[in-house]
Design a protein around this motif. Sequence first.
Motif, short mmCIF file in Angstrom:
data_model
loop_
_atom_site.label_atom_id
_atom_site.label_comp_id
_atom_site.label_asym_id
_atom_site.label_seq_id
_atom_site.Cartn_x
_atom_site.Cartn_y
_atom_site.Cartn_z
N ILE A 1 -8.65 -3.21 37.06
CA ILE A 1 -7.61 -2.84 36.10
C ILE A 1 -7.76 -3.68 34.83
CG2 ILE A 1 -5.13 -2.94 35.65
CD1 ILE A 1 -4.71 -2.23 38.61
N ALA A 2 -7.99 -4.98 35.04
CA ALA A 2 -8.10 -5.87 33.88
C ALA A 2 -9.28 -5.50 33.00
CB ALA A 2 -8.25 -7.31 34.36
N GLN A 3 -10.31 -4.96 33.61
CA GLN A 3 -11.50 -4.63 32.86
C GLN A 3 -11.41 -3.27 32.19
OE1 GLN A 3 -14.49 -5.06 35.92
NE2 GLN A 3 -14.87 -7.21 35.43
N GLU B 1 -8.90 -3.12 25.13
CA GLU B 1 -8.89 -4.56 25.38
C GLU B 1 -9.94 -5.29 24.54
OE1 GLU B 1 -8.79 -7.58 29.19
OE2 GLU B 1 -9.90 -5.71 29.38
N ASN B 2 -11.15 -4.77 24.50
CA ASN B 2 -12.20 -5.44 23.74
C ASN B 2 -11.92 -5.42 22.24
OD1 ASN B 2 -13.66 -6.07 26.05
ND2 ASN B 2 -14.88 -4.20 25.98
N GLU B 3 -11.41 -4.28 21.76
CA GLU B 3 -11.10 -4.18 20.33
C GLU B 3 -9.99 -5.16 19.96
OE1 GLU B 3 -9.74 -0.92 16.92
OE2 GLU B 3 -10.14 -0.26 18.98
N ASN C 1 -3.39 -7.05 9.30
CA ASN C 1 -3.59 -5.68 9.78
C ASN C 1 -4.15 -5.75 11.19
OD1 ASN C 1 -4.48 -3.06 10.37
ND2 ASN C 1 -5.02 -2.64 8.25
N THR C 2 -3.34 -5.36 12.17
CA THR C 2 -3.79 -5.36 13.56
C THR C 2 -3.86 -3.94 14.12
OG1 THR C 2 -1.57 -5.65 14.53
CG2 THR C 2 -2.78 -7.65 13.91
N GLY C 3 -4.05 -2.96 13.24
CA GLY C 3 -4.21 -1.59 13.70
C GLY C 3 -5.44 -1.47 14.58
N PHE C 4 -5.36 -0.61 15.61
CA PHE C 4 -6.48 -0.53 16.54
C PHE C 4 -6.70 0.90 17.05
CE2 PHE C 4 -2.67 -1.17 18.87
CZ PHE C 4 -2.83 -0.79 20.20
N LYS D 1 1.30 -2.54 25.62
CA LYS D 1 0.47 -3.39 26.48
C LYS D 1 -0.10 -4.58 25.72
CE LYS D 1 -1.14 0.27 29.63
NZ LYS D 1 -0.68 1.48 28.95
N HIS D 2 -0.43 -4.38 24.46
CA HIS D 2 -1.11 -5.42 23.69
C HIS D 2 -0.19 -6.06 22.65
CE1 HIS D 2 -4.98 -4.34 25.41
NE2 HIS D 2 -4.77 -3.08 25.11
#
Length: 235
Positions: A37-39, A44-46, A89-92, A102-103
Amino acid sequence: MNGFEAVFFGRMFRNMKKPYNLLLIAICLFFGSQISIAQTVPFENEVKEISARIDEAGWEPGETVFTGSSSVRMWKSLEAVFPNHDVLNTGFGGSKASDLEKHLFPLVLRFEPKKVFIYEGDNDLWADVAVADIMESLDNIVSRILIANPHTEVNLISAKPSPSRWSKKQNYLILNDLMRQYAQTHEGVGYVSVWEALLDSNGNPRPELYIQDQLHLNEDGYKLWSAEFKPFMQD
C-alpha cells in the motif's frame, strides 16, 4: 504481496513447524500488504519531488500555498503574478480531492501557511466521482487545515470551463455552487470563481485560452484566471 515475496515466504515456511506457520503467515501478509500500500499511494513520488524542490529552494512559515491538480501545477507565472507575496506551488499531477487529502501534510500543513488556495474537483467529476464525495474530501481538507491553524485563510477555487469537458457542464456548475455555499457558511473559507472569466459572451468556453488538449490553460488563459485571485491576495 508480489511474486518475489510469495516465493521468499514460501521457502521460509516450508522449513518451519506448523503451529507457527499460520501466525507468521498472518504477520507477513499484514506487513506485506502495508508495504505494498505504501508503495502504491498515487502521486507519492511526485509529492516527494515537490517537497524536496521546495526544501532546497527554502521557505518560511506563513507563506501562501497554491495546491491541487495540474491547473495549479502548470501555472508557471504564479510567482510573477504575485511578486509581493511569498507563494509556494504544490500542485501535483492529475490529482483528485481524495489525493490531496492523503498528501495534505507534505503539500500544505507542514508549511504553516497564511493562505491556502485549492483547485480540486475538476478531475474528480471527469472520473465520475460523486459530488457529495468531492465535498466530503474538501471538507476534511479544510477542517484539518483550520484545526492546525484557525487563522489560516482557505480558499476553494471553482472548476474551470474546459472545452474538452464541456459535456459535463452541469456537473461542474453543481460542484461550483456547492463550493460557493460551503464558503459562505464556513468561517475562514473563501471561494474564487474562475468560471465566468473564461467564458465568451454566449456563455461558452473559449478554445483560444487553452493549449492543444483543450483542458489546460495557455498563457492568455492564465492571465484571465490570475485576475480573479488578486482580491484574495490582499492582506
